[in-house]
Enzyme design. Structure first.
Site, mmCIF file in Angstrom:
data_model
loop_
_atom_site.group_PDB
_atom_site.id
_atom_site.type_symbol
_atom_site.label_atom_id
_atom_site.label_comp_id
_atom_site.label_asym_id
_atom_site.label_seq_id
_atom_site.Cartn_x
_atom_site.Cartn_y
_atom_site.Cartn_z
ATOM 1 N NE ARG A 124 -38.053 43.290 1.125
ATOM 2 C CZ ARG A 124 -37.452 44.283 1.012
ATOM 3 N NH1 ARG A 124 -36.205 44.750 1.028
ATOM 4 N NH2 ARG A 124 -38.471 45.034 2.065
ATOM 5 C CB THR A 125 -43.296 38.807 -0.175
ATOM 6 O OG1 THR A 125 -43.254 39.083 1.543
ATOM 7 C CG2 THR A 125 -44.391 37.809 -0.024
ATOM 8 C CE LYS B 175 -66.729 48.283 -1.279
ATOM 9 N NZ LYS B 175 -67.554 47.852 -2.341
ATOM 10 N NE ARG C 72 -46.756 40.830 4.211
ATOM 11 C CZ ARG C 72 -45.250 40.950 3.603
ATOM 12 N NH1 ARG C 72 -44.791 42.585 3.748
ATOM 13 N NH2 ARG C 72 -44.453 40.054 3.429
ATOM 14 C CG HIS D 260 -43.282 35.838 5.350
ATOM 15 N ND1 HIS D 260 -43.655 35.613 4.103
ATOM 16 C CD2 HIS D 260 -42.867 37.433 5.208
ATOM 17 C CE1 HIS D 260 -43.136 36.005 3.463
ATOM 18 N NE2 HIS D 260 -43.022 37.738 4.005
HETATM 19 N N1 CP Z 1 -39.194 40.338 3.739
HETATM 20 C C1 CP Z 1 -40.102 40.718 3.155
HETATM 21 O O1 CP Z 1 -41.477 39.875 3.662
HETATM 22 O O2 CP Z 1 -40.225 41.686 2.943
HETATM 23 P P1 CP Z 1 -41.551 42.038 2.153
HETATM 24 O O3 CP Z 1 -42.057 42.665 3.379
HETATM 25 O O4 CP Z 1 -41.118 43.900 1.286
HETATM 26 O O5 CP Z 1 -42.268 41.915 1.750
#
Ligand code: CP
Length: 305
Positions: A56-57, A85, A106, A134
């Site tokens: 999603r993100t 590395k 991320r 998040h």
């Molecule tokens: N909700 C969320 O962060 O989903 P993903 O891990 O798929 O990005």
């Protein structure tokens, strides 16, 4: 409508004024989406750096950029990046900041987002740093609550599952806590409680909350926010296996109640798929709101909103 910061690493840095501005720009972006998009970010490039799995993100940041006619460059998987590395996060930001106008990252380590932001020459957005934060999920969650319930003040939210490692519930708790007369019920196994950083925030703000191990204690709320038990954060896999399906939300829990069911997704069984058919089930609408929220945030951080 500029934001009073260049980088977004945590929902703790946001004031109510900031979240209200973001929600206002989301309303504009919904109108833009209804027309198929606009050229607001034409000429801008987003770098999507994903060193931990995401559906999603990653894809909603890219979708948001495409809807505003910006472009996206992507690096996925630690093993395919020069961090593997031994390149530092700081050097990576200094390099990618030469290519892109804004960076979303991320990373599996708590605190990696603050390190990245400290070195990033362009606006930086935390797309999840280990079990910590998040912020864009937290923001799309309050957008969802506002749309589903018509308000944020006075909301009673029940959080269920892995409250220790579930970074999204940390992020949304700090945001909802900016609003008046909110209340939380925290349902978790005793091994996975809400961390002290969140409960001490509740205490400082005088926010009412109660902790319980029983799902049924949390059903008398406006929102039930289910979370996945985070296998990737467990050192002992037997503990994960024992706890992963301690709570399973079933239609009989919610079908006769005025309660909105949310989940940041992915789910691994903690919401019975039969709940999907109920009008209460907001988790796929929540996914859709992620595009709107990321369009708004990208435009604001690039001074284009
Ligand atoms: N909700 C969320 O962060 O989903 P993903 O891990 O798929 O990005």
């Amino acid at each position: 409508m500029p934001l009073p910061f260049k980088h977004l690493t945590s929902t703790k840095q946001l004031s109510r004024e900031d979240t209200d501005s973001i929600l206002e720009v989301c309303e504009k972006m919904e109108k833009v989406r209804s027309k198929g998009g606009s050229n607001l970010l034409e000429g801008k490039i987003l770098a999507n750096l994903f060193y931990e799995p995401s559906t999603r993100t990653n894809l909603s940041f890219a979708t948001a950029m495409h809807r505003l006619e910006g472009k996206v460059i992507t690096a996925v998987g630690m093993q395919f990046s020069s961090m593997y590395k031994g390149e530092t996060i700081e050097d990576t930001m200094n390099v990618v900041g030469q290519y892109a106008d804004i960076i979303a990252m991320r990373h599996p380590e708590k605190g990696s987002a603050d390190i990245a932001a400290s070195a990033c020459p362009v606006p930086f957005i935390n797309a999840g740093d280990g079990p910590n934060q998040h912020p864009t999920q937290g923001l799309l969650d309050i957008l969802t609550i506002k749309k589903e319930r018509g308000k944020l003040d006075g909301i009673h939210l029940t959080a269920v599952g892995d409250l220790k490692f579930g970074r999204t519930i940390h992020s949304v708790s700090f945001l909802l806590g900016l609003y008046d007369n909110v209340k939380f019920t925290l349902v978790s196994p005793k091994e996975l409680p809400m961390p002290e950083k969140v409960t001490s925030f509740f205490k400082e703000k005088g926010i009412e909350y109660n902790e319980t191990e029983n799902l049924e204690d949390g059903l008398n709320a406006d929102v039930i926010y289910m979370t996945r038990v985070q296998e990737e954060r467990f050192e002992n896999k037997d503990d994960f296996e024992r706890l992963k399906l301690k709570y399973i939300l079933k239609p009989e829990h919610v079908k006769d109640r005025d309660i909105t069911v949310m989940h940041p997704l992915p789910r691994i069984g903690e919401i019975d798929t039969r709940v999907d058919e109920l009008p209460n089930a907001a988790y796929f609408r929540e996914v859709n709101n992620g595009v709107t929220l990321r369009m708004a945030l990208l435009a604001m951080l690039l001074d284009k909103a």
